[in-house]
Write a protein that holds these residues in place. Structure first.
Motif, PDB file in Angstrom:
ATOM      1  N   LEU A 205      25.533   4.551   3.674  1.00 64.01           N
ATOM      2  CA  LEU A 205      26.384   4.032   2.599  1.00 64.01           C
ATOM      3  C   LEU A 205      26.310   4.882   1.332  1.00 64.01           C
ATOM      4  CD1 LEU A 205      25.578   0.220   2.914  1.00 64.01           C
ATOM      5  CD2 LEU A 205      27.581   1.440   3.795  1.00 64.01           C
ATOM      6  N   LEU A 206      25.365   5.805   1.258  1.00 64.72           N
ATOM      7  CA  LEU A 206      25.137   6.576   0.038  1.00 64.72           C
ATOM      8  C   LEU A 206      25.995   7.835  -0.005  1.00 64.72           C
ATOM      9  CD1 LEU A 206      21.258   6.203  -0.106  1.00 64.72           C
ATOM     10  CD2 LEU A 206      23.011   4.787  -1.206  1.00 64.72           C
ATOM     11  N   ALA A 207      26.488   8.154  -1.209  1.00 63.59           N
ATOM     12  CA  ALA A 207      27.385   9.296  -1.400  1.00 63.59           C
ATOM     13  C   ALA A 207      26.765  10.598  -0.919  1.00 63.59           C
ATOM     14  CB  ALA A 207      27.783   9.394  -2.868  1.00 63.59           C
ATOM     15  N   ALA A 208      25.459  10.752  -1.088  1.00 60.33           N
ATOM     16  CA  ALA A 208      24.787  11.978  -0.648  1.00 60.33           C
ATOM     17  C   ALA A 208      24.934  12.208   0.852  1.00 60.33           C
ATOM     18  CB  ALA A 208      23.307  11.929  -1.022  1.00 60.33           C
ATOM     19  N   HIS A 209      25.242  11.154   1.586  1.00 62.77           N
ATOM     20  CA  HIS A 209      25.421  11.244   3.040  1.00 62.77           C
ATOM     21  C   HIS A 209      26.865  10.950   3.431  1.00 62.77           C
ATOM     22  CE1 HIS A 209      21.119  11.679   3.832  1.00 62.77           C
ATOM     23  NE2 HIS A 209      20.955  10.840   2.836  1.00 62.77           N
ATOM     24  N   GLY A 210      27.785  11.081   2.470  1.00 60.70           N
ATOM     25  CA  GLY A 210      29.203  10.877   2.745  1.00 60.70           C
ATOM     26  C   GLY A 210      29.668   9.441   2.597  1.00 60.70           C
TER      27      GLY A 210
ATOM     28  N   HIS B 100       0.803  -1.230   0.000  1.00 65.67           N
ATOM     29  CA  HIS B 100       0.000   0.000   0.000  1.00 65.67           C
ATOM     30  C   HIS B 100       0.836   1.280   0.000  1.00 65.67           C
ATOM     31  CE1 HIS B 100      -3.387  -2.623   0.568  1.00 65.67           C
ATOM     32  NE2 HIS B 100      -2.903  -3.055   1.714  1.00 65.67           N
ATOM     33  N   LEU B 101       2.116   1.193  -0.354  1.00 68.59           N
ATOM     34  CA  LEU B 101       2.947   2.393  -0.426  1.00 68.59           C
ATOM     35  C   LEU B 101       3.133   2.827  -1.868  1.00 68.59           C
ATOM     36  CD1 LEU B 101       5.827   1.656   2.114  1.00 68.59           C
ATOM     37  CD2 LEU B 101       3.696   2.884   2.507  1.00 68.59           C
ATOM     38  N   ARG B 102       3.254   4.129  -2.072  1.00 64.52           N
ATOM     39  CA  ARG B 102       3.602   4.661  -3.387  1.00 64.52           C
ATOM     40  C   ARG B 102       5.096   4.427  -3.620  1.00 64.52           C
ATOM     41  NH1 ARG B 102       1.016   9.942  -1.531  1.00 64.52           N
ATOM     42  NH2 ARG B 102       3.180  10.114  -0.951  1.00 64.52           N
ATOM     43  N   LEU B 103       5.511   4.537  -4.886  1.00 64.30           N
ATOM     44  CA  LEU B 103       6.902   4.296  -5.255  1.00 64.30           C
ATOM     45  C   LEU B 103       7.877   5.130  -4.421  1.00 64.30           C
ATOM     46  CD1 LEU B 103       8.884   2.871  -7.170  1.00 64.30           C
ATOM     47  CD2 LEU B 103       8.577   4.800  -8.735  1.00 64.30           C
ATOM     48  N   VAL B 104       7.604   6.412  -4.279  1.00 69.96           N
ATOM     49  CA  VAL B 104       8.508   7.277  -3.526  1.00 69.96           C
ATOM     50  C   VAL B 104       8.607   6.834  -2.063  1.00 69.96           C
ATOM     51  CG1 VAL B 104       6.828   9.076  -2.918  1.00 69.96           C
ATOM     52  CG2 VAL B 104       9.238   9.659  -3.168  1.00 69.96           C
ATOM     53  N   GLN B 105       7.522   6.353  -1.490  1.00 64.88           N
ATOM     54  CA  GLN B 105       7.554   5.889  -0.102  1.00 64.88           C
ATOM     55  C   GLN B 105       8.387   4.612   0.032  1.00 64.88           C
ATOM     56  OE1 GLN B 105       3.230   5.825   0.130  1.00 64.88           O
ATOM     57  NE2 GLN B 105       3.316   7.352   1.777  1.00 64.88           N
ATOM     58  N   LYS B 106       8.330   3.744  -0.963  1.00 64.97           N
ATOM     59  CA  LYS B 106       9.157   2.530  -0.955  1.00 64.97           C
ATOM     60  C   LYS B 106      10.634   2.910  -0.995  1.00 64.97           C
ATOM     61  CE  LYS B 106       5.701  -0.118  -3.463  1.00 64.97           C
ATOM     62  NZ  LYS B 106       5.402  -0.772  -4.736  1.00 64.97           N
ATOM     63  N   HIS B 107      10.958   3.849  -1.886  1.00 66.07           N
ATOM     64  CA  HIS B 107      12.348   4.293  -1.992  1.00 66.07           C
ATOM     65  C   HIS B 107      12.817   4.938  -0.683  1.00 66.07           C
ATOM     66  CE1 HIS B 107      13.039   4.179  -6.586  1.00 66.07           C
ATOM     67  NE2 HIS B 107      12.140   3.289  -6.235  1.00 66.07           N
ATOM     68  N   GLN B 108      11.950   5.708  -0.064  1.00 68.67           N
ATOM     69  CA  GLN B 108      12.316   6.337   1.210  1.00 68.67           C
ATOM     70  C   GLN B 108      12.631   5.290   2.271  1.00 68.67           C
ATOM     71  OE1 GLN B 108       8.799   8.782   1.595  1.00 68.67           O
ATOM     72  NE2 GLN B 108       9.848  10.608   0.823  1.00 68.67           N
ATOM     73  N   LYS B 109      11.892   4.191   2.285  1.00 66.14           N
ATOM     74  CA  LYS B 109      12.175   3.116   3.247  1.00 66.14           C
ATOM     75  C   LYS B 109      13.555   2.507   2.994  1.00 66.14           C
ATOM     76  CE  LYS B 109       7.822   1.392   5.009  1.00 66.14           C
ATOM     77  NZ  LYS B 109       8.183   1.509   6.405  1.00 66.14           N
ATOM     78  N   VAL B 110      13.867   2.282   1.720  1.00 62.75           N
ATOM     79  CA  VAL B 110      15.178   1.725   1.370  1.00 62.75           C
ATOM     80  C   VAL B 110      16.277   2.716   1.741  1.00 62.75           C
ATOM     81  CG1 VAL B 110      16.660   0.998  -0.548  1.00 62.75           C
ATOM     82  CG2 VAL B 110      14.289   0.181  -0.412  1.00 62.75           C
ATOM     83  N   TYR B 111      16.088   3.993   1.394  1.00 61.67           N
ATOM     84  CA  TYR B 111      17.084   5.007   1.738  1.00 61.67           C
ATOM     85  C   TYR B 111      17.296   5.108   3.247  1.00 61.67           C
ATOM     86  CZ  TYR B 111      16.928   6.795  -3.081  1.00 61.67           C
ATOM     87  OH  TYR B 111      17.004   6.930  -4.432  1.00 61.67           O
ATOM     88  N   SER B 112      16.239   4.987   4.015  1.00 61.93           N
ATOM     89  CA  SER B 112      16.383   5.108   5.467  1.00 61.93           C
ATOM     90  C   SER B 112      17.243   3.980   6.036  1.00 61.93           C
ATOM     91  CB  SER B 112      15.020   5.154   6.153  1.00 61.93           C
ATOM     92  OG  SER B 112      14.388   3.894   6.114  1.00 61.93           O
ATOM     93  N   CYS B 113      17.221   2.831   5.393  1.00 59.82           N
ATOM     94  CA  CYS B 113      18.037   1.695   5.851  1.00 59.82           C
ATOM     95  C   CYS B 113      19.495   1.795   5.402  1.00 59.82           C
ATOM     96  CB  CYS B 113      17.472   0.379   5.314  1.00 59.82           C
ATOM     97  SG  CYS B 113      15.885  -0.083   5.987  1.00 59.82           S
TER      98      CYS B 113
ATOM     99  N   LEU C  97      22.332   3.957  -6.537  1.00 59.62           N
ATOM    100  CA  LEU C  97      21.562   2.820  -6.053  1.00 59.62           C
ATOM    101  C   LEU C  97      20.238   2.785  -6.807  1.00 59.62           C
ATOM    102  CD1 LEU C  97      21.433   0.502  -3.961  1.00 59.62           C
ATOM    103  CD2 LEU C  97      20.296   2.113  -2.420  1.00 59.62           C
ATOM    104  N   ALA C  98      20.114   1.822  -7.720  1.00 61.20           N
ATOM    105  CA  ALA C  98      18.859   1.629  -8.453  1.00 61.20           C
ATOM    106  C   ALA C  98      17.971   0.748  -7.591  1.00 61.20           C
ATOM    107  CB  ALA C  98      19.129   0.969  -9.794  1.00 61.20           C
ATOM    108  N   ILE C  99      16.765   1.231  -7.306  1.00 62.69           N
ATOM    109  CA  ILE C  99      15.868   0.526  -6.392  1.00 62.69           C
ATOM    110  C   ILE C  99      14.651   0.023  -7.150  1.00 62.69           C
ATOM    111  CG2 ILE C  99      14.418   0.735  -4.339  1.00 62.69           C
ATOM    112  CD1 ILE C  99      16.268   3.093  -3.498  1.00 62.69           C
TER     113      ILE C  99
END
Length: 103
Positions: free
Chosen positions: A67-72, A50-63, A78-80
């Motif tokens: 490790l992501l360059a945007a956060h150092g 029941h989540l929209r695409l952007v909400q799914k990506h936000q869950k993955v990003y939060s985990c 990261l293709a999700i």
């Protein structure tokens, strides 16, 4: 521990029913053996129901944000591909060609 293993470990917080973490670094410019910078994630979890695409990506990003360059972190891309169990059809999307990859 490799970045690929770290991604698997961190994404386990979403209790995946299916998880693939694919290192696609060799298909991108500036690659050298052992480089880990570009990944594709295919994840199926009831956490995405029941989540929209952007909400799914936000869950993955939060985990994975540490490790992501945007956060150092060291991961440049990261293709999700995130699915709920009812959405999952077993297909793994192809990745586009990198314009900077050696031909």
């Amino acid at each position: 521990m490799s970045l690929q293993q770290q991604l698997v470990e961190q994404l386990s917080a979403l209790s995946p029913l299916h998880l693939e973490v694919i290192n696609e670094s060799a298909h991108h410019g500036g690659y050298f053996p052992g480089k880990e910078s570009h990944f594709k994630v295919i994840i199926v979890s009831d956490a995405f129901e029941h989540l929209r695409l952007v909400q799914k990506h936000q869950k993955v990003y939060s985990c994975t944000q540490n490790l992501l360059a945007a956060h150092g972190g060291p991961i440049h891309a990261l293709a999700i591909h995130a699915y709920s169990q009812t959405q999952w059809k077993g297909d793994v999307p192809l990745s586009p060609e990198c314009a900077h990859a050696k031909k």
